[in-house]
Scaffold this motif. Structure first.
Motif: not given
Length: 61
Positions: A20-24, A30-38, A41-43, A50-56
């Motif tokens: 899930q993206t922002p606000p957080d 919390l696995t390497r595989d999940c974080i790498e895929k995330t 995909d975000l990149l 821009d994706i993770l901090n759109p309001t700041v």
């Protein structure tokens, strides 16, 4: 939060609810595989700031 994950699982968004993206940014596991895929995909979606901090982000810089 569980509702957000379920909605994305049904719609296919955010790798079918893997994260899930922002606000957080939250990942399903919390696995390497999940974080790498995330991050991969975000990149594909664009600049992480821009994706993770759109309001700041100050676009005047």
């Amino acid at each position: 939060m569980e509702t957000s994950f379920e909605l994305d699982k049904e719609s296919g968004e955010n790798l079918k609810g893997l994260y899930q993206t922002p606000p957080d940014l939250f990942v399903k596991e919390l696995t390497r595989d999940c974080i790498e895929k995330t991050i991969s995909d975000l990149l594909k979606k664009g600049d992480l700031e821009d994706i993770l901090n759109p309001t700041v982000i100050d676009s005047d810089k």
